[in-house]
Motif scaffolding. Sequence first.
Motif, PDB file in Angstrom:
ATOM      1  N   PHE A   5       0.688  -1.262   0.019  1.00  0.00           N
ATOM      2  CA  PHE A   5      -0.238  -0.074   0.000  1.00  0.00           C
ATOM      3  C   PHE A   5       0.828   1.442   0.088  1.00  0.00           C
ATOM      4  N   ASP A   6       0.254   2.244  -0.454  1.00  0.00           N
ATOM      5  CA  ASP A   6       1.076   3.836  -0.461  1.00  0.00           C
ATOM      6  C   ASP A   6       0.885   4.167   0.987  1.00  0.00           C
ATOM      7  N   ASP A   7       1.758   5.385   1.177  1.00  0.00           N
ATOM      8  CA  ASP A   7       1.835   5.671   2.497  1.00  0.00           C
ATOM      9  C   ASP A   7       0.455   6.564   2.784  1.00  0.00           C
ATOM     10  N   ILE A   8      -0.182   7.022   1.727  1.00  0.00           N
ATOM     11  CA  ILE A   8      -1.649   7.867   2.160  1.00  0.00           C
ATOM     12  C   ILE A   8      -2.563   6.620   1.413  1.00  0.00           C
ATOM     13  N   LEU A   9      -3.460   6.613   2.297  1.00  0.00           N
ATOM     14  CA  LEU A   9      -4.777   5.611   1.762  1.00  0.00           C
ATOM     15  C   LEU A   9      -5.837   6.090   1.827  1.00  0.00           C
ATOM     16  N   ASN A  10      -6.843   5.491   1.125  1.00  0.00           N
ATOM     17  CA  ASN A  10      -8.236   5.937   0.927  1.00  0.00           C
ATOM     18  C   ASN A  10      -9.227   5.065   1.785  1.00  0.00           C
ATOM     19  N   VAL A  11     -10.457   5.214   1.866  1.00  0.00           N
ATOM     20  CA  VAL A  11     -11.223   4.361   2.479  1.00  0.00           C
ATOM     21  C   VAL A  11     -11.387   2.982   1.831  1.00  0.00           C
ATOM     22  N   ASP A  12     -11.188   2.655   0.536  1.00  0.00           N
ATOM     23  CA  ASP A  12     -11.277   1.443  -0.098  1.00  0.00           C
ATOM     24  C   ASP A  12      -9.853   0.566   0.366  1.00  0.00           C
ATOM     25  N   ASP A  13      -8.787   1.345   0.525  1.00  0.00           N
ATOM     26  CA  ASP A  13      -7.482   0.822   0.873  1.00  0.00           C
ATOM     27  C   ASP A  13      -7.655   0.260   2.112  1.00  0.00           C
ATOM     28  N   VAL A  14      -8.417   1.099   3.141  1.00  0.00           N
ATOM     29  CA  VAL A  14      -8.181   0.450   4.514  1.00  0.00           C
ATOM     30  C   VAL A  14      -9.240  -0.662   4.662  1.00  0.00           C
ATOM     31  N   ALA A  15     -10.250  -0.722   3.778  1.00  0.00           N
ATOM     32  CA  ALA A  15     -11.135  -1.750   4.149  1.00  0.00           C
ATOM     33  C   ALA A  15     -10.465  -3.175   3.470  1.00  0.00           C
ATOM     34  N   LYS A  16      -9.721  -2.863   2.233  1.00  0.00           N
ATOM     35  CA  LYS A  16      -8.976  -4.213   1.823  1.00  0.00           C
ATOM     36  C   LYS A  16      -7.939  -4.411   2.835  1.00  0.00           C
ATOM     37  N   ALA A  17      -7.197  -3.413   3.312  1.00  0.00           N
ATOM     38  CA  ALA A  17      -6.089  -3.810   4.566  1.00  0.00           C
ATOM     39  C   ALA A  17      -6.605  -4.756   5.717  1.00  0.00           C
ATOM     40  N   LEU A  18      -7.704  -3.999   6.180  1.00  0.00           N
ATOM     41  CA  LEU A  18      -8.482  -4.839   7.314  1.00  0.00           C
ATOM     42  C   LEU A  18      -9.414  -6.042   7.102  1.00  0.00           C
ATOM     43  N   LYS A  19      -9.607  -6.260   5.755  1.00  0.00           N
ATOM     44  CA  LYS A  19     -10.641  -7.160   5.381  1.00  0.00           C
ATOM     45  C   LYS A  19     -12.033  -6.979   5.891  1.00  0.00           C
ATOM     46  N   ILE A  20     -12.388  -5.960   5.699  1.00  0.00           N
ATOM     47  CA  ILE A  20     -13.846  -5.558   5.934  1.00  0.00           C
ATOM     48  C   ILE A  20     -14.620  -4.874   4.975  1.00  0.00           C
ATOM     49  N   GLY A  21     -15.606  -4.559   5.125  1.00  0.00           N
ATOM     50  CA  GLY A  21     -16.526  -3.826   4.199  1.00  0.00           C
ATOM     51  C   GLY A  21     -16.168  -2.145   4.100  1.00  0.00           C
TER      52      GLY A  21
END
Length: 58
Positions: A5-21
């Motif tokens: 992941f990049d150093d700055i994430l968006n909400v979609d990236d956070v969802a993917k990283a945490l494996k949540i919706g």
Amino acid sequence: MFENFDDILNVDDVAKALKIGTSQAYKLVRSGKIQAFKEGRAWKISKLALINYIMNQQ
């Protein structure tokens, strides 16, 4: 952790990283549980803020 992941994430990236919706990721950001800021209409989350959130959940 999160090398793909990049150093700055968006909400979609956070969802993917945490494996949540995406809706749950928005709730975490809006509630302040994950530190974030808005740039225009888009939420921006630092990778460090995401890691801090995870570390504080233990």
